[in-house]
Write an enzyme that holds these catalytic residues in place. Structure first.
Site, PDB file in Angstrom:
ATOM      1  N   TYR A 258       3.329  -6.446  16.976  1.00 19.16           N
ATOM      2  CA  TYR A 258       3.600  -5.635  15.780  1.00 19.16           C
ATOM      3  C   TYR A 258       4.342  -4.357  16.180  1.00 19.16           C
ATOM      4  O   TYR A 258       5.378  -4.003  15.601  1.00 19.16           O
ATOM      5  CB  TYR A 258       2.282  -5.309  15.069  1.00 19.16           C
ATOM      6  CG  TYR A 258       2.350  -4.115  14.158  1.00 19.16           C
ATOM      7  CD1 TYR A 258       2.930  -4.200  12.898  1.00 19.16           C
ATOM      8  CD2 TYR A 258       1.845  -2.870  14.568  1.00 19.16           C
ATOM      9  CE1 TYR A 258       3.007  -3.085  12.080  1.00 19.16           C
ATOM     10  CE2 TYR A 258       1.908  -1.760  13.743  1.00 19.16           C
ATOM     11  CZ  TYR A 258       2.494  -1.866  12.515  1.00 19.16           C
ATOM     12  OH  TYR A 258       2.582  -0.763  11.709  1.00 19.16           O
TER      13      TYR A 258
ATOM     14  N   PHE B 256       9.909  -0.786   3.544  1.00 20.25           N
ATOM     15  CA  PHE B 256       8.502  -0.945   3.915  1.00 20.25           C
ATOM     16  C   PHE B 256       8.147  -2.384   4.283  1.00 20.25           C
ATOM     17  O   PHE B 256       7.164  -2.610   4.982  1.00 20.25           O
ATOM     18  CB  PHE B 256       7.580  -0.575   2.739  1.00 20.25           C
ATOM     19  CG  PHE B 256       7.639   0.864   2.331  1.00 20.25           C
ATOM     20  CD1 PHE B 256       6.973   1.830   3.059  1.00 20.25           C
ATOM     21  CD2 PHE B 256       8.355   1.257   1.208  1.00 20.25           C
ATOM     22  CE1 PHE B 256       7.008   3.163   2.679  1.00 20.25           C
ATOM     23  CE2 PHE B 256       8.398   2.580   0.823  1.00 20.25           C
ATOM     24  CZ  PHE B 256       7.729   3.536   1.554  1.00 20.25           C
TER      25      PHE B 256
ATOM     26  N   LYS C 137       8.384  -2.869  15.462  1.00 18.37           N
ATOM     27  CA  LYS C 137       8.745  -1.549  14.911  1.00 18.37           C
ATOM     28  C   LYS C 137       9.766  -0.873  15.826  1.00 18.37           C
ATOM     29  O   LYS C 137      10.743  -0.278  15.371  1.00 18.37           O
ATOM     30  CB  LYS C 137       7.500  -0.664  14.772  1.00 18.37           C
ATOM     31  CG  LYS C 137       6.540  -1.128  13.690  1.00 18.37           C
ATOM     32  CD  LYS C 137       7.106  -0.877  12.297  1.00 18.37           C
ATOM     33  CE  LYS C 137       6.213  -1.395  11.204  1.00 18.37           C
ATOM     34  NZ  LYS C 137       6.846  -1.390   9.885  1.00 18.37           N
TER      35      LYS C 137
ATOM     36  N   SER D 238       6.037   3.472  13.002  1.00 20.17           N
ATOM     37  CA  SER D 238       4.618   3.712  13.288  1.00 20.17           C
ATOM     38  C   SER D 238       4.452   4.510  14.571  1.00 20.17           C
ATOM     39  O   SER D 238       5.255   4.379  15.509  1.00 20.17           O
ATOM     40  CB  SER D 238       3.928   2.356  13.462  1.00 20.17           C
ATOM     41  OG  SER D 238       2.649   2.507  14.020  1.00 20.17           O
TER      42      SER D 238
ATOM     43  N   LEU E 242     -10.042   0.897   9.641  1.00 20.10           N
ATOM     44  CA  LEU E 242     -11.313   1.607   9.459  1.00 20.10           C
ATOM     45  C   LEU E 242     -11.657   1.934   8.000  1.00 20.10           C
ATOM     46  O   LEU E 242     -12.756   1.624   7.534  1.00 20.10           O
ATOM     47  CB  LEU E 242     -11.280   2.903  10.292  1.00 20.10           C
ATOM     48  CG  LEU E 242     -12.553   3.741  10.233  1.00 20.10           C
ATOM     49  CD1 LEU E 242     -13.747   2.965  10.778  1.00 20.10           C
ATOM     50  CD2 LEU E 242     -12.370   5.052  10.996  1.00 20.10           C
TER      51      LEU E 242
ATOM     52  N   ARG F  55      -8.160   9.599  15.659  1.00 22.32           N
ATOM     53  CA  ARG F  55      -6.846   9.328  15.073  1.00 22.32           C
ATOM     54  C   ARG F  55      -6.454  10.447  14.120  1.00 22.32           C
ATOM     55  O   ARG F  55      -7.296  11.173  13.616  1.00 22.32           O
ATOM     56  CB  ARG F  55      -6.869   8.018  14.258  1.00 22.32           C
ATOM     57  CG  ARG F  55      -7.163   6.761  15.065  1.00 22.32           C
ATOM     58  CD  ARG F  55      -5.987   6.360  15.934  1.00 22.32           C
ATOM     59  NE  ARG F  55      -6.248   5.129  16.659  1.00 22.32           N
ATOM     60  CZ  ARG F  55      -6.911   5.072  17.826  1.00 22.32           C
ATOM     61  NH1 ARG F  55      -7.386   6.174  18.395  1.00 22.32           N
ATOM     62  NH2 ARG F  55      -7.092   3.911  18.425  1.00 22.32           N
TER      63      ARG F  55
ATOM     64  N   TYR G 250       0.825  -1.213   0.000  1.00 24.34           N
ATOM     65  CA  TYR G 250       0.000   0.000   0.000  1.00 24.34           C
ATOM     66  C   TYR G 250       0.867   1.275   0.000  1.00 24.34           C
ATOM     67  O   TYR G 250       0.815   2.081  -0.931  1.00 24.34           O
ATOM     68  CB  TYR G 250      -0.942  -0.042   1.209  1.00 24.34           C
ATOM     69  CG  TYR G 250      -1.781   1.181   1.431  1.00 24.34           C
ATOM     70  CD1 TYR G 250      -2.404   1.836   0.374  1.00 24.34           C
ATOM     71  CD2 TYR G 250      -1.972   1.680   2.728  1.00 24.34           C
ATOM     72  CE1 TYR G 250      -3.204   2.960   0.595  1.00 24.34           C
ATOM     73  CE2 TYR G 250      -2.771   2.786   2.953  1.00 24.34           C
ATOM     74  CZ  TYR G 250      -3.371   3.426   1.889  1.00 24.34           C
ATOM     75  OH  TYR G 250      -4.155   4.532   2.117  1.00 24.34           O
TER      76      TYR G 250
ATOM     77  N   LEU H  18       5.290 -10.501  -2.303  1.00 24.38           N
ATOM     78  CA  LEU H  18       3.875 -10.615  -2.697  1.00 24.38           C
ATOM     79  C   LEU H  18       3.024 -11.301  -1.618  1.00 24.38           C
ATOM     80  O   LEU H  18       1.937 -11.781  -1.913  1.00 24.38           O
ATOM     81  CB  LEU H  18       3.725 -11.352  -4.044  1.00 24.38           C
ATOM     82  CG  LEU H  18       4.443 -10.700  -5.240  1.00 24.38           C
ATOM     83  CD1 LEU H  18       4.206 -11.514  -6.513  1.00 24.38           C
ATOM     84  CD2 LEU H  18       3.988  -9.261  -5.451  1.00 24.38           C
TER      85      LEU H  18
ATOM     86  N   GLY I 106      -7.032  -3.210  23.165  1.00 24.68           N
ATOM     87  CA  GLY I 106      -5.746  -2.607  22.804  1.00 24.68           C
ATOM     88  C   GLY I 106      -5.872  -1.227  22.165  1.00 24.68           C
ATOM     89  O   GLY I 106      -4.872  -0.546  21.961  1.00 24.68           O
TER      90      GLY I 106
END
Ligand code: UD1
Length: 335
Positions: free
Chosen positions: A149, A80, A153, A124, A200, A231, A11, A33, A291
């Site tokens: 996750y 990424f 990071k 992030s 979302l 957010r 993305y 992929l 969370g």
């Protein structure tokens, strides 16, 4: 001289690839992929009219990686590649430590071997954890992540910081993204999650296109003006431009927030999307999602001062572009 884009068909990677090519830079893309489509490469070529080499491989495949660094003259890497589903990381932490940290170690080893000394890392806002007040600033203490996750990071940020300390001339820029949404205005590339979306905007878009019946709003009893979570949503094209700005300003270890500095609630986002797609969308209030924090947003001032970068697009632009992409590609790339 080329820029290596890992995860360049995903993305954010695909939108950044477009910006790099549009600025006249050469790129090489490596992507396994696992959460992206090879068709994104065709779309990037269609938008920019430029071609680029694409290598389908995992970063842990060090033989392929070393060959890539010897075949091409790579001046910088934008990294990424990684797994990003928060819920899945709680259920399957080994996958996250392996895919995210394992691949970053392989990448750094190959870079050092090849003498490539510039990396931009896709971090992030989750690294700010749950104890810092908003707006988040880069000098606040990171840590206290609520899921594996986020931990991966943070660990990669620390790894890159240590490599900068031990290798004179090595530059690492850590970009902390807030909530990237939207799509390229051409409608040719966008977010294409597999299965039922966790986030979302892709969820709302699938309700709008008739593939999901109703949005569940996770909690309306937060300490926010309308009770729903707040957010800092940022258009993915603005975010992509943050990477090209960062490339021009590398110097040792640098950390920047990429956000707009403004928070919107779930219901505000839903309203903006309804305006963009021209119809009312069904939703129901559900319990809070484990969370989730009530509200956070960025202080984007440092990126503006040091990189000359600032997000330009509005929430309405973000919804309009997501809708254009979703309408033109109701089942994503493969649809
Ligand atoms: C999460 C991650 C973030 C990651 C980002 C993109 C955490 C705490 N957050 O952000 O690190 O970069 O995903 O992958 O690790 N919501 C609903 N209904 C839905 C989906 C979401 O009401 O069906 C609400 C959430 O409660 C939240 C807001 O919408 O208030 C945004 O959620 P989401 O898009 O999932 O992003 P984050 O959780 O903020």
């Amino acid at each position: 001289m080329a820029i290596l884009v890992t995860g360049g068909l995903g993305y954010i990677g695909s939108h950044t690839a477009v910006e790099l090519l549009s600025e006249g830079r050469d790129i090489v893309v490596i992507d396994d992929l696992s959460n992206s489509s090879a068709l994104a490469a065709d779309r990037i070529r269609e938008i920019t009219g430029k071609s680029f080499p694409f290598i389908e491989a995992r970063l842990q495949d060090e033989e392929t990686l070393n060959k890539l660094f010897s075949d091409y003259d790579i001046e910088a890497v934008i990294h990424f590649a990684g797994s990003k589903a928060v819920g899945e990381s709680v259920k399957n932490p080994i996958k996250y430590y392996d895919n995210n940290i394992g691949s970053s170690l392989s990448l750094c080893r190959a870079m050092l071997k090849a003498g490539c000394k510039n990396i931009i890392f896709s971090s992030s806002a989750t690294v700010y954890g749950s104890n810092n007040p908003s707006p988040y600033r880069e000098d606040m203490p990171a840590g206290g992540c609520t899921n594996p996750y986020g931990e991966t990071k943070l660990i990669i940020e620390q790894l890159l910081g240590d490599i900068v300390k031990s290798n004179p001339g090595f530059n690492a820029t850590l970009l902390r993204y807030f909530n990237p949404i939207g799509a390229h205005p051409s409608g040719l590339i966008g977010e294409d999650p597999r299965g039922i979306p966790n986030n979302l905007l892709p969820y709302i878009a699938k309700v709008a296109v008739g593939q999901l019946p109703c949005l569940g709003v996770f909690g309306n009893d937060y300490q926010t003006p309308d009770g729903t979570g707040v957010r800092d949503y940022i258009h993915v094209v603005d975010l992509a431009k943050g990477h090209t700005a960062a490339l021009n300003n590398m110097d040792g270890l640098k950390i920047y927030n990429l956000g707009t500095g403004k928070g919107y609630s779930v219901l505000e986002v839903l309203k903006a999307f309804e305006k963009a797609c021209g119809k009312a969308l069904p939703y129901e209030i559900k319990p809070r999602r484990e969370g989730d924090l009530d509200a956070y947003w960025s202080d984007p001032g440092k990126a503006e001062r040091e990189l000359g970068w600032r997000a330009q697009k509005t929430l309405y632009d973000m919804c309009l572009d997501t809708w254009r992409w979703q309408k033109a590609n109701p089942k994503g790339y493969e649809g």
